[in-house]
Design an enzyme around this catalytic site. Sequence first.
Site, PDB file in Angstrom:
ATOM      1  CG  HIS A 275      19.948  11.390  57.472  1.00  0.00           C
ATOM      2  ND1 HIS A 275      20.511  12.537  57.581  1.00  0.00           N
ATOM      3  CD2 HIS A 275      20.391  10.739  56.467  1.00  0.00           C
ATOM      4  CE1 HIS A 275      21.404  12.665  56.673  1.00  0.00           C
ATOM      5  NE2 HIS A 275      21.251  11.742  55.891  1.00  0.00           N
ATOM      6  CD  GLU A 278      19.197  13.655  60.615  1.00  0.00           C
ATOM      7  OE1 GLU A 278      18.415  14.279  59.863  1.00  0.00           O
ATOM      8  OE2 GLU A 278      20.326  13.577  60.604  1.00  0.00           O
ATOM      9  CG  HIS A 371      18.360  16.965  57.351  1.00  0.00           C
ATOM     10  ND1 HIS A 371      18.981  15.733  57.092  1.00  0.00           N
ATOM     11  CD2 HIS A 371      17.982  17.272  56.146  1.00  0.00           C
ATOM     12  CE1 HIS A 371      19.136  15.456  56.139  1.00  0.00           C
ATOM     13  NE2 HIS A 371      18.375  16.310  55.264  1.00  0.00           N
ATOM     14  CD  GLU A 445      20.988  19.605  59.478  1.00  0.00           C
ATOM     15  OE1 GLU A 445      20.592  18.884  60.732  1.00  0.00           O
ATOM     16  OE2 GLU A 445      21.376  19.177  58.662  1.00  0.00           O
TER      17      GLU A 445
END
Length: 769
Positions: A275, A278, A371, A445
């Site tokens: 992504h 990110e 991420h 994350e």
Amino acid sequence: MDRPRHLLTSPRFREPYYNPEQEVVSPKIRSGEGSGRTVYLNPPGPQKFYMKSRCGPSLNLRSAQSPLSTADTTLQFESRFESGNLGKVIQVGRWDYELYLRHDLYTKKYTQWFYFRVRNMQAGQTYRFTIVNLYKAGSLYNEGMQPVFYSEREAKERKLGWHRTGHNIKYFKTSIKRRDTKQESFCYGVTWSHIFNHSGDTCYFAHSFPYTYSDLQDYIKKLLANRQMATCCKYRVLCRTIAGNPVPLLTITSPSLTPDDSLAKRGVVVTARIHPGETNGSWMMKGLLDFLTSSADDAKILRDLFVFKIIPMLNPDGVIVGNYRCSLSGRDLNRNYRSKLKDSYPTVWHTRNMVKQFCTEREVVMFCDLHGHSRKHNVFIYGCDSLEDASSRLKSRVFPRMLSKNAPDMFSYSTSRFVVQKSKEGTGRVVMWREAGIQNSYTLEATYSGSTQGKLKFVQFSTAHLEEMGYHLCDTLLDYCDPDQTKTESIMQELEEDYRKSVLSALASLGQELPPGVDPLEVQIDPALVAEADSSDAGSDSSDSDGPPVHLQWKKHHHKTKKKKKLKSRKERNKRKALLKMNHHRMLSIPTPPQSTVHTKTRAQKRSLPETREERETRIEPTTTQQSCGTSHPSSHHGGIPLFVQERLEERERKKGEDSSDAVIEIPTDELRQALLRIQATHTQQALSSTLFIPHPGCPMNISQVNMHEVSRRQSRRNSKASLPQLDGGSFVPPELPPLFSITVWQPETQGWVHISVHGSPPPAHWVN
């Protein structure tokens, strides 16, 4: 434009969560009502899907506003550089600006990442910036998060890089309607105020700490320039993106003395930046690479024990153009790991195949995708485990639990989730878990904000904190694979005890109790209860990213492929030219017969007037090529030509005959009568499906060639074997009278079927059948 270059150093001071002194009032969006002045405009191109890369600059890089005078205090905005994202800026007050972010290219949504430059500011003056077209209903901006800021003047004088800034921060719902849905839903906005310290400075704002594709290339060049690390770190191109950018693949391990030593090493796969917005993943990846390629003792042990396959940036195209979530295919790559579209999703396709091949060579201990998260604090993990088998589902939780003990100030085990949702089955962690069989398959994350625990409680993360998380990931891997499994066994016991408590709690909520002597570890809990507690939240809305790429959908709905015209061979073209030339010379050598003066009805009159019984009895249905060969065909087609096309051709030939003085051929009536009698006698059942009316020899009659239907060579060869009658002679006259009947005969000279319409006066009563 020129690439912005920033200091990569983080501030030496801690940056606590922002706590407003009083409640911030949401501003009224005035640009949505048509007020304000547009000072910056960077619209996307007219293309509906990605076609090709530009060669050289083709953008109009002039500012959207007129040249500023020395007294003008309007800010100058710019985002047309690598990873920049800003679509439009409207000035609604002297110090007040409303900003519109550009959507991910070839999509109608995904607006969160912003990165732009401002100039022409006044020192000491409070400016307000309001982004008005965000799509997520919740954000950490209302929980103490601040945007990041960079000043070239501060970087030069104080060596201060990116740091947090802004006050009067508010995330709120706007009055601007969303365009990606037919339902009545509205966009969200975030507003903040800022005071610049220097006039005439060059400053940047961003959603998080930027890390571009050029930054990664510079890092890899510097890494490979070290001769000591060049033996441990090998670089190759995994594949190229749809825009042609190379995707780097780093293999880090110590040189092995023998092939057996190399095969004895286990594997680890780490990826990041699937992504583009990110950027937290790139900073954690940088900390991981810094540690693995260092001279530390633990780093040497890791290189001796493992073979690391590292892909630092899975979506370079999206990073370059400033997307938040998608690639140039207009789709979220982390929902398409199962796709077989190699050309549309090359990076995830090659990554999946590389990991599968890697698993056949050695045991792969872990797959980890790095991420960033926009709605949760701390750092946490999404994992995969089975709800049916308690013993196996706890094994995948050992590493996250161990990581929480090694990084207690940043990592939160309680926030981690391990249930596989249906909407996440196309993600990298799930595909590697199911297809490659990697038990420890995770998505790591990292929040955009900061921590809520330990010594970093209510402190916003800097780049140094994110890099430190990369180090903790390597350190935990070393503990997890330690030959002394004492630490692993103790953590497994903790997990089993926690699982027993969760089972008893779930049964108590249902009003049930365990029989005496039954271990709660062996009890199967309803998967729905566990899934509800452990499922990941809907922090990323990629529901429309599971379909095919944008260009395939566009071609399916808007593009109709044309049938390719079948080219004739040279032999067929020469044969056609010779026939046309022969017919032309034949027409010029024969005089023109007298025109018939019999009055007939026009085609319009025939359509309007009803057909009489006498006309119905004398009308003959034409036979087609297929009928003469023994097969049936609709009677509304003359030799394969529809009736309305036949009528147009007849009218066209009539007009040509009126304007032309070419000679025509007259066929004697006796010869025509004899030819028709031969046809009737020999091919009544096969060639003709309707009655032929043979006129009296004294009745004048003309014949007109309406159309010649040439068939392919194979069909001509097949039809030529049939012993069909031949019609000698021919007459080319303009059709002045309506046709009495039509026949189709085989012409051996042209090797094709000739459709003939017979014209004349109304049939007399003494015509024979």
